[in-house]
Design a protein around this motif. Structure first.
Motif, mmCIF file in Angstrom:
data_model
loop_
_atom_site.group_PDB
_atom_site.id
_atom_site.type_symbol
_atom_site.label_atom_id
_atom_site.label_comp_id
_atom_site.label_asym_id
_atom_site.label_seq_id
_atom_site.Cartn_x
_atom_site.Cartn_y
_atom_site.Cartn_z
ATOM 1 N N TRP A 367 -15.632 9.829 -4.737
ATOM 2 C CA TRP A 367 -14.704 8.703 -4.854
ATOM 3 C C TRP A 367 -13.286 9.070 -4.425
ATOM 4 N N GLY A 368 -12.848 10.283 -4.778
ATOM 5 C CA GLY A 368 -11.490 10.690 -4.420
ATOM 6 C C GLY A 368 -11.266 10.681 -2.927
ATOM 7 N N LEU A 369 -12.195 11.290 -2.184
ATOM 8 C CA LEU A 369 -12.068 11.316 -0.726
ATOM 9 C C LEU A 369 -12.301 9.932 -0.123
ATOM 10 N N GLN A 370 -13.188 9.144 -0.725
ATOM 11 C CA GLN A 370 -13.408 7.784 -0.234
ATOM 12 C C GLN A 370 -12.107 6.992 -0.256
ATOM 13 N N VAL A 371 -11.423 7.041 -1.385
ATOM 14 C CA VAL A 371 -10.162 6.308 -1.521
ATOM 15 C C VAL A 371 -9.113 6.861 -0.566
ATOM 16 N N ALA A 372 -8.993 8.191 -0.499
ATOM 17 C CA ALA A 372 -7.969 8.803 0.344
ATOM 18 C C ALA A 372 -8.194 8.497 1.818
ATOM 19 N N VAL A 373 -9.428 8.648 2.275
ATOM 20 C CA VAL A 373 -9.731 8.428 3.695
ATOM 21 C C VAL A 373 -9.456 6.982 4.094
ATOM 22 N N ASN A 374 -9.879 6.038 3.271
ATOM 23 C CA ASN A 374 -9.686 4.629 3.626
ATOM 24 C C ASN A 374 -8.220 4.219 3.547
ATOM 25 N N ILE A 375 -7.518 4.660 2.522
ATOM 26 C CA ILE A 375 -6.104 4.299 2.399
ATOM 27 C C ILE A 375 -5.294 4.895 3.540
ATOM 28 N N VAL A 376 -5.512 6.180 3.816
ATOM 29 C CA VAL A 376 -4.751 6.827 4.891
ATOM 30 C C VAL A 376 -5.110 6.223 6.242
ATOM 31 N N GLY A 377 -6.404 6.057 6.509
ATOM 32 C CA GLY A 377 -6.820 5.508 7.794
ATOM 33 C C GLY A 377 -6.282 4.114 8.050
ATOM 34 N N LEU A 378 -6.446 3.212 7.078
ATOM 35 C CA LEU A 378 -5.957 1.846 7.254
ATOM 36 C C LEU A 378 -4.434 1.799 7.313
ATOM 37 N N ALA A 379 -3.762 2.654 6.536
ATOM 38 C CA ALA A 379 -2.298 2.694 6.577
ATOM 39 C C ALA A 379 -1.798 3.120 7.952
#
Length: 403
Positions: A367-379
């Motif tokens: 979950w930690g990497l899921q959130v980080a990857v999506n937030i950073v990528g979309l940002a």
């Protein structure tokens, strides 16, 4: 103040009426000439839909990404690729179709060629990023050859094949399709000039023929079945976009909103959502009315997928509320900003997809990497769109000031 405005307006009307009576020489007032139709400006619905498609492609191209359970491919037969190609056709008419008579054939052909070169450069950047990233990552941890296709994972003798579109790796195959379709735009235009429906009829006939014989395709060194996006089939989607764009331009507004077509589109999308939804993935009973008997092929653009994206497009492009939302709402403008810079967003998003896949395969997909990857990528994608939009605004302002 309102009374003063009304008084002035009434005075102007009386004056115009008096002049009209004097001109006609009788007691009958001549009807005023009709007002010219005022243009409605840029249609932000196209940009917003393309922005949504680009963001969904970024999410869908990461197999381990839990967020891709919520994209449109889970609630319908079609996915973001169909939306992207249909809108590419629509935008191509706006960019080039109207310009042949205004700027001349040589000028528009140069613009089309320049755009194809830009697309080719974008494809080259993505291929280079994939190759060097994967080979560098291997020095630290094993990487599956599937990231580059097995044949491309070793040696450099394949480079010319990729550059000549004889080999199309996975996730790097939609820009070559776009280049082929855009390169064929002059032919579409000539057929549309002969008769506005001729290009669509001939294009549909080719698409139908390919659906009966899917082996008709461009060769792909990496896949004996040919290009994953068969150009002979997907050109019909491009032609539909061209025709819709030309038709709305001719009408000077939206696609006509016919109640029967609206109902039919909604009913088909409901059926598509129920049939395509991954019920078992969510641990639910399988409510698909036709079970596994319907498996719409993407390579040759199955009619089920085609009807899905056309229904979505019609509902949006015939809705004045959708036009207003895309133009005036904050979210609509953010999505439209992403769609206005489709090439840059797609290239960067595809490279980010590779890094996300490598991160998940190396460090896990918790979950930690899921959130980080999506937030950073979309940002990153939203920031890039905002920066590109601001730069274009400054360039236009500087150009206007220099005149």
């Amino acid at each position: 103040m309102t009374h003063m405005v009304n008084t002035v307006a009434d005075g102007r009307v009386d004056k115009m009426t008096s002049q009209a009576e004097k001109t006609s020489g009788s007691g009958v007032v001549s009807a005023p000439p009709p007002k010219p139709v005022v243009g409605r400006g840029r249609d932000h619905r196209i940009d917003a839909m393309r922005g949504v498609a680009l963001l969904m492609m970024f999410i869908d191209h990461i197999p381990q990404n839990l967020l891709n359970r919520f994209t449109m491919r889970n609630v319908g037969f079609a996915d973001a690729a169909e939306v992207f190609v249909l809108l590419a056709g629509y935008a191509s008419w706006l960019a080039y179709g109207r310009g042949f008579r205004k700027y001349g054939v040589p000028t528009i052909l140069k613009r089309i060629f320049r755009r194809c070169v830009q697309l080719y450069i974008g494809q080259t950047i993505m291929v280079a990023a994939y190759v060097f990233t994967v080979r560098a990552w291997r020095h630290f941890t094993p990487v599956s050859v599937d990231y580059l296709e097995p044949e491309l994972a070793h040696g450099m003798g394949w480079v010319w094949r990729v550059m000549m579109f004889d080999a199309l790796p996975s996730n790097l195959n939609i820009l070559p399709l776009y280049i082929v379709l855009l390169g064929g735009f002059p032919l579409f235009y000539v057929l549309m000039r002969v008769h506005r429906s001729l290009a669509l009829v001939l294009s549909g006939a080719v698409w139908l023929f390919v659906n009966f014989d899917p082996e008709i395709n461009f060769p792909n060194w990496l896949d004996p079945d040919g290009w994953y996006f068969n150009p002979f089939a997907w050109q019909f989607l491009f032609a539909l976009g061209l025709t819709a764009s030309a038709e709305t331009e001719r009408r000077g507004g939206d696609l006509p909103q016919k109640q029967l077509l609206v109902i039919a589109s909604i009913l088909y999308l409901v059926f598509s959502a129920i049939q395509a939804f991954p019920w078992t993935l969510w641990g639910l009973p399988d409510f698909r009315p036709f079970g596994d008997s319907i498996a719409p092929a993407k390579t040759w653009l199955s009619p089920f997928r085609l009807l899905d994206v056309v229904a979505i497009f019609y509902l949006v492009q015939s809705s004045d509320k959708a036009r207003q939302w895309a133009a005036e709402s904050k979210l609509g403008q953010i999505l439209a900003r992403v769609g206005r810079h489709s090439l840059e967003i797609f290239v960067v998003g595809t490279v980010l997809d590779l890094y996300a896949r490598l991160i998940f395969s190396t460090f896990g997909d918790g979950w930690g990497l899921q959130v980080a990857v999506n937030i950073v990528g979309l940002a990153v994608l939203f920031w890039l769109a905002a920066w590109l939009d601001a730069r274009r605004t400054r360039q236009r302002a500087a150009l206007a000031a220099s005149k």
